[in-house]
Design an enzyme around this catalytic site. Structure first.
Site, PDB file in Angstrom:
ATOM      1  CG  ASP A  34     -13.424 -17.084  33.236  1.00 58.90           C
ATOM      2  OD1 ASP A  34     -12.976 -15.738  33.325  1.00 58.90           O
ATOM      3  OD2 ASP A  34     -11.794 -17.883  33.816  1.00 58.90           O
ATOM      4  CG  ASP A 174      -8.392 -13.269  31.423  1.00 58.49           C
ATOM      5  OD1 ASP A 174      -7.453 -15.031  31.688  1.00 58.49           O
ATOM      6  OD2 ASP A 174      -9.308 -13.689  31.629  1.00 58.49           O
TER       7      ASP A 174
END
Length: 220
Positions: A34, A174
């Site tokens: 991320d 996610d």
């Protein structure tokens, strides 16, 4: 085949090298990396130099999730750093088709991320051009949020669209993905599970191999 993508941001930041070795031993399929700019989402996380160093430490493919505004300026740099898949938010770019082309031209596999409030129909004219779509099952920015169950309908709709236009598409989920939420996600059509604090990264004493197997057992 359903893939497990470990969200390395949720690991011990003082021991990333050890974390990667443990994930290799656990046979995860991908590393979810991320990047956050503190503007598109209210958090700042993980930079390019960190990606470069991690790529040197493992052969596991990296799925880089760029939660940033207008990420196109970074595509050549991200390719050089070692991103295998590069996923950008549909909501964060002006011309998503152009960005998809640029990501592929830079040697990476293009992906698109959509937020909980974004309709799946927004993918209609690009679904043939991408390798992965990530459905956010929480609002992006922080780990530990509650799973948004309305996204299951969206996953199913994307799976139906993919079957028609792009059967090889990876459909990733996610956000609070664990043995409790995984069965419904897989049943709806997800084939990549992003695993974070609620499923793998449970401390230095956690048995990652057993936890990954628990995830796999939950959708058999």
């Amino acid at each position: 085949m359903v893939k497990i993508s470990a969200s390395i941001m949720c690991g011990n930041s003082l021991k990333y090298g050890e974390e990667l070795k443990r994930l290799e031993e656990a046979n995860v399929d991908m590393i979810h990396f991320d990047m956050m700019d503190g503007s598109y989402v209210p958090n700042i996380a993980m930079g390019i130099y960190l990606l470069e160093d991690m790529k040197k430490a493992t052969e596991i493919p990296f799925d880089v999730h760029m939660a940033v505004w207008e990420p196109s300026q970074y595509y050549p740099t991200m390719a050089k750093a070692g991103a295998d898949y590069l996923s950008v938010h549909l909501e964060a770019v002006k011309h998503i088709h152009r960005d998809i082309q640029s990501i592929r031209e830079n040697g990476m596999k293009p992906g698109v991320v959509i937020n909980p409030a974004t309709h799946h129909k927004e993918l209609k004219y690009i679904i043939k051009d991408i390798e992965m779509v990530t459905v956010m099952t929480v609002n992006p920015g922080f780990a530990g949020q509650k799973f948004i169950y309305s996204q299951l309908e969206k996953i199913a709709a994307i799976k139906e669209m993919a079957d028609q236009f792009n059967p090889e598409l990876l459909i990733s989920v996610d956000g609070n993905i664990n043995s409790g939420t995984i069965p419904d996600c897989v049943k709806s059509g997800a084939n990549v599970l992003v695993a974070g604090t609620s499923s793998i990264f449970k401390g230095d004493d956690a048995d990652y191999k057993a936890l990954v197997q628990e995830m796999k057992d939950s959708f058999k």
